[in-house]
Design a protein around this motif. Sequence first.
Motif, PDB file in Angstrom:
ATOM      1  N   ARG A 170       0.812  -1.208   0.000  1.00  0.00           N
ATOM      2  CA  ARG A 170       0.000   0.000   0.000  1.00  0.00           C
ATOM      3  C   ARG A 170       0.854   1.271   0.000  1.00  0.00           C
ATOM      4  NH1 ARG A 170      -5.521   0.933   3.211  1.00  0.00           N
ATOM      5  NH2 ARG A 170      -5.629  -1.315   3.155  1.00  0.00           N
ATOM      6  N   ASP A 171       1.891   1.291   0.810  1.00  0.00           N
ATOM      7  CA  ASP A 171       2.641   2.549   0.932  1.00  0.00           C
ATOM      8  C   ASP A 171       4.135   2.384   0.650  1.00  0.00           C
ATOM      9  OD1 ASP A 171       3.429   1.210   3.143  1.00  0.00           O
ATOM     10  OD2 ASP A 171       2.952   2.794   4.573  1.00  0.00           O
ATOM     11  N   SER A 188       6.559   0.996   2.054  1.00  0.00           N
ATOM     12  CA  SER A 188       7.404   1.471   3.147  1.00  0.00           C
ATOM     13  C   SER A 188       8.739   0.723   3.197  1.00  0.00           C
ATOM     14  CB  SER A 188       6.667   1.419   4.481  1.00  0.00           C
ATOM     15  OG  SER A 188       6.322   0.097   4.793  1.00  0.00           O
ATOM     16  N   ARG A 230      10.862   2.689   0.705  1.00  0.00           N
ATOM     17  CA  ARG A 230      11.152   4.048   1.155  1.00  0.00           C
ATOM     18  C   ARG A 230      12.070   4.026   2.377  1.00  0.00           C
ATOM     19  NH1 ARG A 230       5.708   5.793   2.443  1.00  0.00           N
ATOM     20  NH2 ARG A 230       6.501   7.861   2.911  1.00  0.00           N
ATOM     21  N   THR A 231      11.925   2.994   3.204  1.00  0.00           N
ATOM     22  CA  THR A 231      12.806   2.870   4.354  1.00  0.00           C
ATOM     23  C   THR A 231      14.233   2.594   3.898  1.00  0.00           C
ATOM     24  OG1 THR A 231      10.982   2.031   5.674  1.00  0.00           O
ATOM     25  CG2 THR A 231      13.202   1.595   6.484  1.00  0.00           C
ATOM     26  N   GLY A 233       4.655   9.486  -7.235  1.00  0.00           N
ATOM     27  CA  GLY A 233       3.880  10.440  -6.442  1.00  0.00           C
ATOM     28  C   GLY A 233       3.902  10.157  -4.951  1.00  0.00           C
ATOM     29  N   ILE A 234       4.489   9.046  -4.531  1.00  0.00           N
ATOM     30  CA  ILE A 234       4.614   8.772  -3.097  1.00  0.00           C
ATOM     31  C   ILE A 234       5.708   9.647  -2.469  1.00  0.00           C
ATOM     32  CG2 ILE A 234       6.328   6.899  -3.271  1.00  0.00           C
ATOM     33  CD1 ILE A 234       3.248   6.557  -1.073  1.00  0.00           C
ATOM     34  N   LEU A 235       6.563  10.233  -3.309  1.00  0.00           N
ATOM     35  CA  LEU A 235       7.689  11.040  -2.807  1.00  0.00           C
ATOM     36  C   LEU A 235       7.355  12.527  -2.738  1.00  0.00           C
ATOM     37  CD1 LEU A 235      10.674   9.536  -4.831  1.00  0.00           C
ATOM     38  CD2 LEU A 235       9.980   8.973  -2.494  1.00  0.00           C
ATOM     39  N   GLY A 236       8.056  13.227  -1.887  1.00  0.00           N
ATOM     40  CA  GLY A 236       8.043  14.685  -1.895  1.00  0.00           C
ATOM     41  C   GLY A 236       9.178  15.191  -2.773  1.00  0.00           C
ATOM     42  N   PRO A 237       9.190  16.505  -3.055  1.00  0.00           N
ATOM     43  CA  PRO A 237      10.187  17.068  -3.974  1.00  0.00           C
ATOM     44  C   PRO A 237      11.636  16.822  -3.527  1.00  0.00           C
ATOM     45  CG  PRO A 237       8.481  18.699  -3.454  1.00  0.00           C
ATOM     46  CD  PRO A 237       8.220  17.519  -2.587  1.00  0.00           C
ATOM     47  N   ALA A 245       1.390  15.788  -8.409  1.00  0.00           N
ATOM     48  CA  ALA A 245       1.166  17.226  -8.558  1.00  0.00           C
ATOM     49  C   ALA A 245       2.329  18.052  -7.993  1.00  0.00           C
ATOM     50  CB  ALA A 245      -0.144  17.629  -7.884  1.00  0.00           C
ATOM     51  N   SER A 246       2.897  17.605  -6.873  1.00  0.00           N
ATOM     52  CA  SER A 246       3.939  18.419  -6.245  1.00  0.00           C
ATOM     53  C   SER A 246       5.329  18.158  -6.845  1.00  0.00           C
ATOM     54  CB  SER A 246       3.965  18.170  -4.734  1.00  0.00           C
ATOM     55  OG  SER A 246       4.121  16.802  -4.463  1.00  0.00           O
ATOM     56  N   ALA A 260      -2.148  17.430  -3.122  1.00  0.00           N
ATOM     57  CA  ALA A 260      -1.487  18.679  -3.513  1.00  0.00           C
ATOM     58  C   ALA A 260      -2.375  19.543  -4.416  1.00  0.00           C
ATOM     59  CB  ALA A 260      -0.168  18.372  -4.220  1.00  0.00           C
ATOM     60  N   TRP A 277       3.849  14.453   3.460  1.00  0.00           N
ATOM     61  CA  TRP A 277       5.268  14.721   3.179  1.00  0.00           C
ATOM     62  C   TRP A 277       5.537  14.978   1.704  1.00  0.00           C
ATOM     63  CZ3 TRP A 277       2.852  10.152   3.732  1.00  0.00           C
ATOM     64  CH2 TRP A 277       2.953   9.292   2.652  1.00  0.00           C
ATOM     65  N   ARG A 278       4.517  14.871   0.855  1.00  0.00           N
ATOM     66  CA  ARG A 278       4.737  14.995  -0.587  1.00  0.00           C
ATOM     67  C   ARG A 278       4.914  16.437  -1.040  1.00  0.00           C
ATOM     68  NH1 ARG A 278       0.855  10.927   0.004  1.00  0.00           N
ATOM     69  NH2 ARG A 278       1.130   9.055  -1.248  1.00  0.00           N
ATOM     70  N   VAL A 279       4.512  17.382  -0.198  1.00  0.00           N
ATOM     71  CA  VAL A 279       4.621  18.778  -0.607  1.00  0.00           C
ATOM     72  C   VAL A 279       5.661  19.494   0.251  1.00  0.00           C
ATOM     73  CG1 VAL A 279       2.209  18.870  -1.371  1.00  0.00           C
ATOM     74  CG2 VAL A 279       2.786  19.572   0.958  1.00  0.00           C
ATOM     75  N   THR A 294       8.676   7.785   7.025  1.00  0.00           N
ATOM     76  CA  THR A 294       9.713   6.776   6.763  1.00  0.00           C
ATOM     77  C   THR A 294      11.107   7.306   7.118  1.00  0.00           C
ATOM     78  OG1 THR A 294       9.964   7.398   4.434  1.00  0.00           O
ATOM     79  CG2 THR A 294       8.421   5.629   4.931  1.00  0.00           C
ATOM     80  N   LEU A 332      12.775   6.003  10.211  1.00  0.00           N
ATOM     81  CA  LEU A 332      13.377   4.668  10.211  1.00  0.00           C
ATOM     82  C   LEU A 332      14.857   4.754   9.830  1.00  0.00           C
ATOM     83  CD1 LEU A 332      10.319   3.013   8.476  1.00  0.00           C
ATOM     84  CD2 LEU A 332      10.853   2.916  10.902  1.00  0.00           C
ATOM     85  N   HIS A 382       5.097   5.096  11.540  1.00  0.00           N
ATOM     86  CA  HIS A 382       5.252   3.691  11.151  1.00  0.00           C
ATOM     87  C   HIS A 382       5.406   2.824  12.392  1.00  0.00           C
ATOM     88  CE1 HIS A 382       5.378   3.165   6.836  1.00  0.00           C
ATOM     89  NE2 HIS A 382       5.761   4.420   6.784  1.00  0.00           N
TER      90      HIS A 382
END
Lengths: 357, 357
Positions: free
Chosen positions: A169-170, A172, A175-176, A219-223, A256-257, B256, B274-276, B298, B301, B333
């Motif tokens: 789902r996420d 993790s 990303r971890t 899109g799961i990431l921030g800039p 979007a971001s 966003a 955290w995406r923005v 994340t 972690l 988490h």
Amino acid sequence: MQLSFQSNPIQTGRERFLAGCQRQATDATPVWFMRQAGHSLAAYRKLRETHDILTIARTPELCSQVSLLPITEYGVDAAVMYTDIILPFPGMGLHTELDPVRGPIVHNPVRTLQDVEALRCSTAEEATPFVLEAIGMVRRELANQQAVIGIAGGPFTLALYMIEGVPTRDYSTARTLMHQEPATWHALLEKITTVLISYVQAEVKAGADAIQIFDSNVGILGPAAYQQFVKPYAQRIFTAIKQAGGQSIHFGTGHASLLEDMAEAGGDVIGVDWRVDLADTWQALGFDRSIMGNLDPTLLLAPWETVQQGAVDILQRVQRRPGHIFNLGHAIHPGTNPDYLRRLVDTVHTYTGRQTD
Amino acid sequence: MQLSFQSNPIQTGRERFLAGCQRQATDATPVWFMRQAGHSLAAYRKLRETHDILTIARTPELCSQVSLLPITEYGVDAAVMYTDIILPFPGMGLHTELDPVRGPIVHNPVRTLQDVEALRCSTAEEATPFVLEAIGMVRRELANQQAVIGIAGGPFTLALYMIEGVPTRDYSTARTLMHQEPATWHALLEKITTVLISYVQAEVKAGADAIQIFDSNVGILGPAAYQQFVKPYAQRIFTAIKQAGGQSIHFGTGHASLLEDMAEAGGDVIGVDWRVDLADTWQALGFDRSIMGNLDPTLLLAPWETVQQGAVDILQRVQRRPGHIFNLGHAIHPGTNPDYLRRLVDTVHTYTGRQTD
């Protein structure tokens, strides 16, 4: 019903699509659909009764046949190759399965630097010759009438699949790893990038006019994370497509971001999902790229009047600015009425100026 | 390590949090964490060996005990009530289960106008008195030292759960119903709104200082769909919180492209994931609301230095502008080191000006 327009010479679908990629004038807005070679087509559903997805994708005769169906069925301006973004995985040493319900499964997921070091960087010619052969067949069949779009996964999305092993789902685990073991992450992205560069350049050489990079999960990431962990690799892949002489489409969802950073990373065309206003987004990007999208695919499950209104809303906002390629915001839903897709192509072409031919 | 600041009188956690909601000066940036009453706490994990989530949430003694743990364990400025957004479902006639792996399951999902008509609009006092009792216990225990935050699901997210029945990847059943049967959708949202208004007003009456509306899944929509299918209902819920005298936090994820519309719908505080970039987003919203967030969960972690740098990056960008409430971009988490959470609270407080007390 038509927008006012300056009459342009009648173009083939391929000319229309390529002009769209380059922000040049067209006789009508080019249009194709993500997953147009898929479940909405009766002939495809029949083929799936006897063949699974990867068998079709790995058999050039079947793959090319499926990829060509939407040209006659829907009248789109481009054939997109039937494929899956995990096709390069076995050549890297990953034991891959495509579960019809859960999605792509990697039985030996990548979790450590040793796992990364064990990955092979096979060339596309060694690992996936069938992809290139199918592209060649579609290219020859279409001649120059319609464009051919090859696809590849984006570096982040492929890394997610390799690390998670099963769709989550996420994401993790991935990303971890990215934050905990950046050296492992960068070593993995380095290898993915090497494989992708060979893959996209071979696709162009085989006859693809354009490559769409599906970094669908980015899109799961921030800039900040995108800039640090993905952008440099994406940049190299888009440079490679350009060097090979192909057009490129940079697609994501929920991004979007990240759009500014993704555009900086590359892409003649930026693909946006239904979550953003296409016209506002294009303006925010300074109109210096083409833009693709972005009708909500679930809208096609509503009555036709709703579909038509949704399409016209987008076209009216864009006002025929050169560089818009019409598409859905993501893949066609399996239950979509094929007649709506036919009518949608016709609506886009007619509304934006195509003369009755 | 500290930002330069104008020294403000020492505040209690509750004063700090409430001043943050109202964009007033604070002695330090207020901080709490989504799911702070959860798996990161050893005492909670021990309790879960013998009690499931819904049992704890429905037993005021257990619920209040768990909700209070982070106050002493982490030193946060607010206690957020341990709960689940599906608690109002049984009172509406929905047969609900919380599957530890799959998430919330509704055994009689809502698919037709008849299904909607069969839903009951029970009051919070009738359907969920245990929620109100637990809030009262936490309020009495904390007196005015820390704030108490009640929670509720957002109208879109609750509708998704009711329609889908089981968690899905793209909520296409719900989104299809929305476009195909708008009358059914609006009838459902009407009932959800009635239930939510009773729920949030009762929470405030029971002692909650603020209500956080978790419309966590709203990011699947574009602005046009949000405006048509969600915004009017969200507006009524935020008006109801204000009328009851509570502060409100409007939270979503992947949203966003909706932030302007969500802020218009309501919320003293806008919660961002955290995406923005938090500072850029706040500026885009014209600084006329408070903002909450947004460290990537994340990141916790990773090694402590990475966590600290991530927090300091956000605080430096915000420069002590009144109205920032520090939080993660989404829930903690489960594997997070509790010591990092303690140090993170201390970092936020100290870096933003709290004197050693």
